[in-house]
Design a protein around this motif. Structure first.
Motif, short mmCIF file in Angstrom:
data_model
loop_
_atom_site.label_atom_id
_atom_site.label_comp_id
_atom_site.label_asym_id
_atom_site.label_seq_id
_atom_site.Cartn_x
_atom_site.Cartn_y
_atom_site.Cartn_z
N MET A 1 40.97 11.56 4.47
CA MET A 1 40.37 12.90 4.57
C MET A 1 40.40 13.60 3.22
SD MET A 1 41.80 14.20 8.26
CE MET A 1 41.00 15.78 8.04
N ILE A 2 41.52 13.45 2.50
CA ILE A 2 41.59 14.06 1.17
C ILE A 2 40.54 13.46 0.24
CG2 ILE A 2 43.04 14.25 -0.90
CD1 ILE A 2 45.44 14.58 0.88
N GLY A 3 40.37 12.13 0.35
CA GLY A 3 39.37 11.48 -0.48
C GLY A 3 37.97 11.98 -0.19
N PHE A 4 37.63 12.09 1.09
CA PHE A 4 36.30 12.61 1.46
C PHE A 4 36.14 14.06 1.02
CE2 PHE A 4 36.38 9.27 4.91
CZ PHE A 4 35.36 8.50 4.34
N LEU A 5 37.20 14.87 1.17
CA LEU A 5 37.13 16.27 0.76
C LEU A 5 36.96 16.38 -0.76
CD1 LEU A 5 37.34 19.23 1.58
CD2 LEU A 5 39.83 19.07 1.31
N PHE A 6 37.66 15.53 -1.52
CA PHE A 6 37.54 15.55 -2.98
C PHE A 6 36.12 15.18 -3.40
CE2 PHE A 6 38.05 13.44 -7.14
CZ PHE A 6 38.57 14.50 -7.87
N GLN A 7 35.57 14.15 -2.76
CA GLN A 7 34.20 13.78 -3.07
C GLN A 7 33.23 14.90 -2.73
OE1 GLN A 7 33.32 10.11 -1.11
NE2 GLN A 7 34.65 8.87 -2.41
N PHE A 8 33.47 15.59 -1.61
CA PHE A 8 32.60 16.70 -1.21
C PHE A 8 32.65 17.82 -2.24
CE2 PHE A 8 32.10 20.77 1.03
CZ PHE A 8 30.79 20.64 1.48
N VAL A 9 33.89 18.15 -2.70
CA VAL A 9 34.04 19.22 -3.70
C VAL A 9 33.32 18.84 -4.99
CG1 VAL A 9 35.70 20.44 -5.15
CG2 VAL A 9 36.18 20.09 -2.71
N LEU A 10 33.48 17.59 -5.46
CA LEU A 10 32.79 17.16 -6.68
C LEU A 10 31.28 17.23 -6.51
CD1 LEU A 10 34.92 14.07 -7.84
CD2 LEU A 10 34.87 16.38 -8.82
N THR A 11 30.81 16.84 -5.33
CA THR A 11 29.37 16.89 -5.08
C THR A 11 28.86 18.32 -5.12
OG1 THR A 11 29.51 14.90 -3.71
CG2 THR A 11 27.56 16.27 -3.46
N MET A 12 29.63 19.25 -4.50
CA MET A 12 29.21 20.65 -4.51
C MET A 12 29.23 21.22 -5.92
SD MET A 12 28.34 21.35 -1.48
CE MET A 12 28.15 23.12 -1.71
N ILE A 13 30.22 20.86 -6.71
CA ILE A 13 30.27 21.34 -8.10
C ILE A 13 29.06 20.82 -8.88
CG2 ILE A 13 31.55 21.16 -10.27
CD1 ILE A 13 34.13 21.18 -8.62
N GLY A 14 28.74 19.56 -8.67
CA GLY A 14 27.57 19.00 -9.35
C GLY A 14 26.29 19.70 -8.95
N LEU A 15 26.15 20.02 -7.64
CA LEU A 15 24.95 20.73 -7.18
C LEU A 15 24.87 22.13 -7.78
CD1 LEU A 15 24.86 19.64 -3.42
CD2 LEU A 15 23.33 18.89 -5.26
N VAL A 16 26.04 22.79 -7.83
CA VAL A 16 26.05 24.14 -8.43
C VAL A 16 25.63 24.08 -9.89
CG1 VAL A 16 27.55 26.06 -9.10
CG2 VAL A 16 27.73 25.06 -6.81
N ILE A 17 26.13 23.10 -10.63
CA ILE A 17 25.76 22.95 -12.04
C ILE A 17 24.26 22.70 -12.17
CG2 ILE A 17 26.04 21.48 -14.07
CD1 ILE A 17 28.96 21.13 -13.26
#
Length: 214
Positions: free
Chosen positions: A170-186
């Motif tokens: 779950m932590i791994g999926f959450l970390f990937q989700f956060v990185l994806t959201m940061i990339g989208l924001v950028i």
């Protein structure tokens, strides 16, 4: 008793060659609420009846003589080898005979001529001992089952390991989700800045051309 109806009373096998004595003993036992199987020898007893017995009453006398080998013959039967037994005899058993012939721990000898109360006291004593022994065996069996259950249900480390694996996933999926959201924001911010800069250059271009014409 009708077929299919099972009694909770103890079942007694009465081996008595004398029909009148057999009938008299049987009536007394039945009057006390016991189930009685009458026979003059073991040959007339079915295997089903042998498996349902709680107690044996054996007359070892043959006429005026006493034959203690009858007790030995009974003890050689697997179904009767450990069955509580009341032995009826004119002669009391000698110690050496008792030790050599009797392998049954629960055995009572009633000397003839006997009072019915003596026979019934011996029957009651052996049936009580048998009930107590069955209770002990049942308690031991229940304790063994409980001990096996406790061993089988003892805490294991594998559920903890499994839960830790799920948590890390779950932590791994959450970390990937956060990185994806940061990339989208950028990406969104970059597109906005790029669009604003492009519009600024378009608006500034006419002013430059006008000033040159003057």
């Amino acid at each position: 008793m009708s077929q299919g109806q099972k009694s909770s009373a103890a079942t007694v096998l009465l081996l008595e060659a004398d029909p009148s004595m057999r009938r008299l003993i049987s009536l007394g036992l039945r009057h006390r609420g016991l189930e009685v199987i009458e026979a003059n020898s073991l040959a007339t007893i079915s295997s089903t009846d042998l498996q349902s017995l709680d107690l044996l009453i054996l007359d070892v006398d043959e006429g005026v003589s006493c034959d203690w080998t009858l007790l030995q013959t009974v003890q050689e039967q697997p179904e009767l080898s450990s069955l509580p037994t009341v032995v009826l005899s004119w002669d009391p058993p000698l110690e050496e005979k008792s030790s050599s012939l009797t392998t049954i721990a629960q055995c009572v000898c009633v000397n003839k001529p006997f009072d019915a109360r003596a026979l019934h006291d011996g029957v009651d004593h052996l049936l009580l001992m048998r009930t107590v022994e069955k209770g002990k065996q049942l308690a031991l069996a229940e304790a063994a089952l409980l001990d096996a259950y406790r061993k089988d249900s003892s805490p294991s480390i594998w559920p903890v390991v499994t839960a830790a694996g799920v948590f890390l996933a779950m932590i791994g999926f959450l970390f990937q989700f956060v990185l994806t959201m940061i990339g989208l924001v950028i990406i969104v911010i970059g597109l906005l800045l790029w669009t604003i800069g492009w519009h600024s250059r378009i608006e500034a271009a006419p002013e430059i051309a006008f000033s040159v014409g003057k």
